[in-house]
Scaffold this motif. Structure first.
Motif, short mmCIF file in Angstrom:
data_model
loop_
_atom_site.label_atom_id
_atom_site.label_comp_id
_atom_site.label_asym_id
_atom_site.label_seq_id
_atom_site.Cartn_x
_atom_site.Cartn_y
_atom_site.Cartn_z
N PHE A 101 72.16 21.38 -28.56
CA PHE A 101 71.25 21.31 -29.72
C PHE A 101 71.63 22.40 -30.71
O PHE A 101 71.76 23.57 -30.34
CB PHE A 101 69.81 21.49 -29.23
CG PHE A 101 68.77 21.36 -30.30
CD1 PHE A 101 68.55 20.16 -30.93
CD2 PHE A 101 67.99 22.45 -30.65
CE1 PHE A 101 67.56 20.02 -31.90
CE2 PHE A 101 67.00 22.34 -31.62
CZ PHE A 101 66.79 21.12 -32.26
N SER A 102 71.81 22.02 -31.95
CA SER A 102 72.20 22.97 -32.99
C SER A 102 71.05 23.34 -33.92
O SER A 102 71.22 24.17 -34.82
CB SER A 102 73.36 22.41 -33.82
OG SER A 102 72.98 21.18 -34.43
N GLY A 103 69.89 22.75 -33.68
CA GLY A 103 68.74 23.05 -34.53
C GLY A 103 68.01 24.31 -34.09
O GLY A 103 68.48 25.08 -33.25
N LYS A 104 66.83 24.50 -34.63
CA LYS A 104 66.04 25.69 -34.34
C LYS A 104 65.12 25.43 -33.15
O LYS A 104 64.41 24.43 -33.10
CB LYS A 104 65.21 26.08 -35.55
CG LYS A 104 64.37 27.35 -35.34
CD LYS A 104 63.57 27.69 -36.58
CE LYS A 104 62.74 28.95 -36.34
NZ LYS A 104 61.93 29.29 -37.55
N ILE A 105 65.15 26.35 -32.17
CA ILE A 105 64.22 26.28 -31.06
C ILE A 105 62.86 26.78 -31.54
O ILE A 105 62.75 27.88 -32.09
CB ILE A 105 64.72 27.13 -29.87
CG1 ILE A 105 66.08 26.62 -29.40
CG2 ILE A 105 63.71 27.10 -28.73
CD1 ILE A 105 66.08 25.20 -28.90
#
Length: 470
Positions: free
Chosen positions: A253-257
């Motif tokens: 996953f490259s998005g924001k946690i």
């Protein structure tokens, strides 16, 4: 000019963002980092480990018989804290002031290097942490590289003590570096779920317990180093423990946690753990009949805290993921719905804690798989990280059944062997002296002819008269 101002403005906001992010990062009240046996401080992962030499004002060391040792061959690939060691020839301890009562992290660093004066491979010793038996007959790990052993314990005293006791015939103990850090309040909660077969009960007072970190793995991702963890932990890849590869998929996953209050914080688990996972996915109208499974070797006859980390980074929308969680073959959580746990938010992390007993196989098994609510053309199970923590036994030990009082007296095996041996030798010597004395006394009595006119007497009287003649 306008472009220059725009760049300056962007740089200002970027610096402000980085400053705010740094300011919000975890800053422990108690933060002791000791470079044992070194005469100078060392920096590792942007942290300064302070020398414990007698010239240092931060030595914390109480040891009348210890000395510094430097590795014969310095390996540039190893951090400088593993180039030196503090060696103890007698029971010795470090004492740290506790300003922030509560859970503390204690990390002990060992590296068995050799030098012209001493080979650390020959060591064997015990370690006590605040009265708990942490290690017995320990030799410093293996010779392949450094070993870090981590403990979590609740401290409400004014001091935290770490004691090293030489054992057996080695006559010395050693340590390369020590960390004592106050943990964030949410790291260990008050309650967990205790598993007894398929029955689930509340385990109260979890935050008052002591733990040894046995396994800490990131599922599906690369190794996470202390540099990328706000609590300076190491998370290993799960490949060694993963038992099912067919039908499973790794996801990144490259998005924001999206951390949120009430869920897992960045201190509970870093982004690098939650942005990767293994999953089972239905790619047609049927639901896969398989579980993702991991096996972790543990020591028998102990309780373990099993922490499972979850973050739905794979579902296309909310409400599509349902799955079951199993620990040691027992159903620990049925029809887990991440959307319900995270208040309808994807990519939001959370964790589940279970207290279990290790079975006779010496394995803790963790599995996730489809449930009766799993859907076609959707993700059917997911896992992001696993932590296995050993709880001390009733004797206050993480390593054996001897209490601290007996460990402090030295190696029990050696004592049990010596005491009977010494007693046997003393007994044989006493018998020898006694027999020699009887022989000497018999030889010193002069020979004389017995009288021929002995009157008739009863046996009792005759015995008395003969006794009087002798």
């Amino acid at each position: 000019m306008e472009t220059l101002l725009s760049r300056l403005g962007f740089s200002f906001f970027l610096c402000l963002f980085l400053y705010c992010d740094f300011a919000l990062s975890f800053s422990p009240v108690d933060n002791y980092l000791v470079n044992c046996g070194a005469f100078l401080d060392s920096t590792v992962d942007n942290r300064r480990f302070v020398s414990d030499s007698s010239d240092s004002t931060h030595t914390h060391l109480s040891s009348p018989q210890s000395f510094s040792l430097c590795a014969g061959t310095l390996l540039p690939s190893l951090p400088p804290i593993y180039h030196t060691a503090r060696v103890f020839k007698a029971p010795s301890k470090y004492v740290f002031d506790v300003k922030d009562p509560g859970t503390h992290m204690v990390r002990l660093h060992f590296h068995r290097f050799s030098s012209p004066n001493l080979n650390l491979v020959d060591s064997r010793f015990h370690v006590l942490v605040n009265g708990l038996v942490a290690l017995t007959n320990f030799s410093g790990g293996n010779s392949l590289g450094p070993k870090v052993i981590e403990y979590l314990l609740c401290v409400h005293s004014e001091n935290l003590e770490i004691t090293f006791v030489p054992a057996g015939n080695s006559n010395f103990a050693f340590v390369n570096a020590i960390e004592v850090i106050s943990a964030p309040r949410d790291l260990i909660p008050e309650t967990a779920q205790s598993l007894n077969g398929d029955e689930v009960e509340n385990f109260e007072g979890l935050n008052l317990q002591a733990f040894e970190i046995v396994h800490r793995v990131t599922v599906g991702g690369a190794k996470v180093t202390p540099f990328n963890d706000s609590l300076w932990r190491t998370w290993l890849p799960d490949d060694e423990y993963f038992k099912l590869s067919e039908g499973s998929t790794k996801v990144y996953f490259s998005g924001k946690i999206k951390y949120q209050e009430g869920g897992a914080s960045r201190e509970v688990g870093p982004d690098n753990v939650y942005d990767s996972a293994r999953l089972i996915e239905s790619k047609n109208a049927s639901i896969p009949n398989a579980n993702l499974s991991w096996e972790f070797p543990v020591m028998k006859d102990y309780k373990y805290l099993v922490r499972l980390h979850f973050c739905d980074i794979a579902s296309l929308s909310l409400g599509l993921l349902f799955f079951n969680v199993y620990v040691n073959g027992h159903l620990a959580y049925k029809d887990l719905d991440p959307s319900a746990v995270t208040n309808n938010l994807l990519a939001s992390p959370f964790y589940l804690d279970f207290v279990v007993d290790a079975d006779h196989s010496g394995i803790v098994n963790v599995a996730v798989g489809p449930s009766n609510k799993s859907m076609a053309y959707a993700v059917n199970a997911i896992l992001n990280g696993v932590e296995i923590m050993k709880m001390n036994n009733l004797m206050g030990s993480f390593d054996g059944k001897l209490p601290a009082e007996m460990v402090l007296k030295g190696s029990p095996r050696r004592s049990d062997f010596l005491l009977p041996s010494i007693a046997l030798v003393c007994l044989l010597l006493s018998l020898s002296v006694f027999m020699r004395r009887r022989i000497d006394e018999g030889d010193s009595v002069p020979w004389s002819k017995l009288p021929m006119d002995i009157p008739e007497t009863t046996p009792k009287q005759g015995k008395q008269q003969l006794s009087s003649k002798v």
